[in-house]
Enzyme design. Structure first.
Site, mmCIF file in Angstrom:
data_model
loop_
_atom_site.group_PDB
_atom_site.id
_atom_site.type_symbol
_atom_site.label_atom_id
_atom_site.label_comp_id
_atom_site.label_asym_id
_atom_site.label_seq_id
_atom_site.Cartn_x
_atom_site.Cartn_y
_atom_site.Cartn_z
ATOM 1 N N ASN A 1 42.515 47.234 28.731
ATOM 2 C CA ASN A 1 43.076 46.466 29.850
ATOM 3 C C ASN A 1 42.032 46.111 30.906
ATOM 4 O O ASN A 1 42.189 45.121 31.608
ATOM 5 C CB ASN A 1 44.211 47.293 30.475
ATOM 6 N N ALA B 1 36.785 32.283 27.651
ATOM 7 C CA ALA B 1 35.990 32.580 26.444
ATOM 8 C C ALA B 1 36.103 34.060 26.093
ATOM 9 O O ALA B 1 36.235 34.427 24.922
ATOM 10 C CB ALA B 1 34.533 32.186 26.672
ATOM 11 N N SER C 1 43.884 52.477 36.672
ATOM 12 C CA SER C 1 44.133 53.005 38.018
ATOM 13 C C SER C 1 45.053 52.124 38.852
ATOM 14 O O SER C 1 45.562 52.548 39.875
ATOM 15 C CB SER C 1 42.800 53.204 38.754
ATOM 16 N N ARG C 2 45.235 50.884 38.423
ATOM 17 C CA ARG C 2 46.099 49.980 39.215
ATOM 18 C C ARG C 2 46.589 48.832 38.327
ATOM 19 O O ARG C 2 46.155 48.690 37.184
ATOM 20 C CB ARG C 2 45.319 49.428 40.408
ATOM 21 N N LYS D 1 38.558 36.101 26.758
ATOM 22 C CA LYS D 1 39.904 36.443 26.295
ATOM 23 C C LYS D 1 40.200 35.832 24.923
ATOM 24 O O LYS D 1 40.892 36.449 24.102
ATOM 25 C CB LYS D 1 40.948 35.984 27.318
ATOM 26 N N SER E 1 44.842 36.972 27.731
ATOM 27 C CA SER E 1 45.360 36.106 28.791
ATOM 28 C C SER E 1 45.756 34.776 28.172
ATOM 29 O O SER E 1 45.154 34.341 27.182
ATOM 30 C CB SER E 1 44.282 35.858 29.852
ATOM 31 N N TYR F 1 36.011 33.516 31.702
ATOM 32 C CA TYR F 1 37.172 34.390 31.493
ATOM 33 C C TYR F 1 37.926 33.960 30.231
ATOM 34 O O TYR F 1 38.293 34.791 29.388
ATOM 35 C CB TYR F 1 38.074 34.291 32.730
ATOM 36 N N GLY G 1 40.943 50.684 32.693
ATOM 37 C CA GLY G 1 41.390 50.028 33.914
ATOM 38 C C GLY G 1 42.792 50.478 34.281
ATOM 39 O O GLY G 1 43.644 49.678 34.666
ATOM 40 N N VAL H 1 33.349 50.548 31.117
ATOM 41 C CA VAL H 1 33.478 50.179 29.698
ATOM 42 C C VAL H 1 32.257 49.413 29.179
ATOM 43 O O VAL H 1 32.075 49.279 27.972
ATOM 44 C CB VAL H 1 34.759 49.352 29.416
#
Lengths: 83, 245
Positions: free
Chosen positions: B92, B159, B16-17, B161, B144, B157, B14, B66
């Protein structure tokens, strides 16, 4: 010395050297030595499998060493596959 | 650059930004050849590669989802052919699909868990042995703060992380004696495209009274990736302006 004995000896040397590179005390490495006592863990055995694969072209995984308790047993598992 | 660091390269998923792009740039500044991974945003990744090259660094675009095991394998093969073993991995890439529990669909659950946890797992599984063989490796997983502290509407999200932090810790102890460290960085509210829908009033809940920037996260990743951070492993570095303090 027969060819088989030489090959067996070469394999044994490779295993001993590899275990030493993993941090095992050279003086304590023998066929009878316990892997646990040498502080060799399952990730070491995965790495040993990779080194054997590079040398002999035979794929061994950590699972192949699941029942292995001593250095000699590990050598026997490898020998059964590569020699 | 430390002379104890073997030759190899870094991979940022990830990249690219947002946080990933900032991480790719800082690792390149530290002398790592960087594979900038993206799933679809090739243009963005090419832009980051161009920036790295403009500052005298070395980088390549590595396109792979991924979640796609085969694509991940292919990406590693390509990157290893390019610059040798991947010795720094920054997981990431991540997605959100927020909803309260009764309204999380199976698809929303799976997409978040797959991208944020299964993907990093597969990448770590593929990356770890070459690191072990090199007796040097750095895996940094971008988690996070919601993995540790509840935020309504983000159960999937959270769970993913929390799982990623547990995965980091466990892998860390498996490889610790081989010069390979595995850590997580847990950002709070960071201003990126991923958080563009977050109410700016959220800043009032943050002791620092502002969102973090991708560069502030990248600085932590850069340190954890360095030779100097060799004794830090199995930990989660919270970077949240005091939000969870």
């Amino acid at each position: 010395m027969t060819q088989t004995q030489q090959t067996q000896e070469k394999l044994e040397r490779l295993v001993f050297d590899t275990l030493e590179s993993f941090g095992a005390e050279p003086a304590e490495i023998s066929r009878e030595a316990g892997l646990k006592e040498l502080d060799i863990d399952s990730l070491d055995m995965v790495e040993l499998g990779q080194i054997i694969e590079e040398e002999y072209g035979v794929r061994l995984t950590g699972a192949d060493f699941k029942e292995t308790r001593t250095v000699g047993e590990a050598i026997d598992v490898i020998a059964a596959r590569v020699l | 650059m430390s002379d104890t660091r073997p030759d190899g390269c870094a991979l940022v998923t990830g990249g690219s930004r947002g946080i990933g792009a900032a991480v790719a740039l800082t690792l390149a500044e530290d002398g790592w050849p960087v594979a900038v991974n993206c799933r679809t945003d090739r243009e963005g990744a090419e832009g980051i590669v161009a920036k790295i090259e403009a500052m005298g660094g070395v980088a390549m675009v590595a396109v792979a989802d991924v979640v796609d095991a085969q694509a991940v394998e292919q990406m590693f093969d390509d990157v290893e052919r390019w610059r040798g073993p991947v010795l720094v991995v920054v997981n990431n890439a991540g997605v959100r699909a927020d909803a309260i529990v009764p309204e999380i669909t199976d698809a929303a659950w799976s997409s978040v868990i797959d991208t944020n946890l299964l993907g990093p797992f597969r990448i770590m599984r593929r990356a770890v042995m070459p690191m072990v063989r090199a007796r040097f490796g750095r895996i940094i997983n971008i988690a996070s703060v919601v993995g540790e502290r509840a935020n309504a509407g983000q159960a999937n999200y959270a769970a993913s992380k929390a799982g990623l932090m547990a995965l980091s810790r466990t892998t860390a102890v498996e490889v610790a004696r081989r010069g390979v460290t595995v850590n997580a960085v847990a950002p709070g509210y960071v201003q990126t495209e991923l958080t563009s829908d977050v109410d700016p009033a959220m800043s009032r809940a943050i002791p620092a009274r502002r969102p973090g920037t991708p560069n502030e996260i990248a600085a932590c990743v850069r340190f954890l990736a360095s030779s100097e951070a060799s004794y830090i492993t199995g930990t989660t570095l919270v970077v949240d302006g005091g939000l969870t303090a």
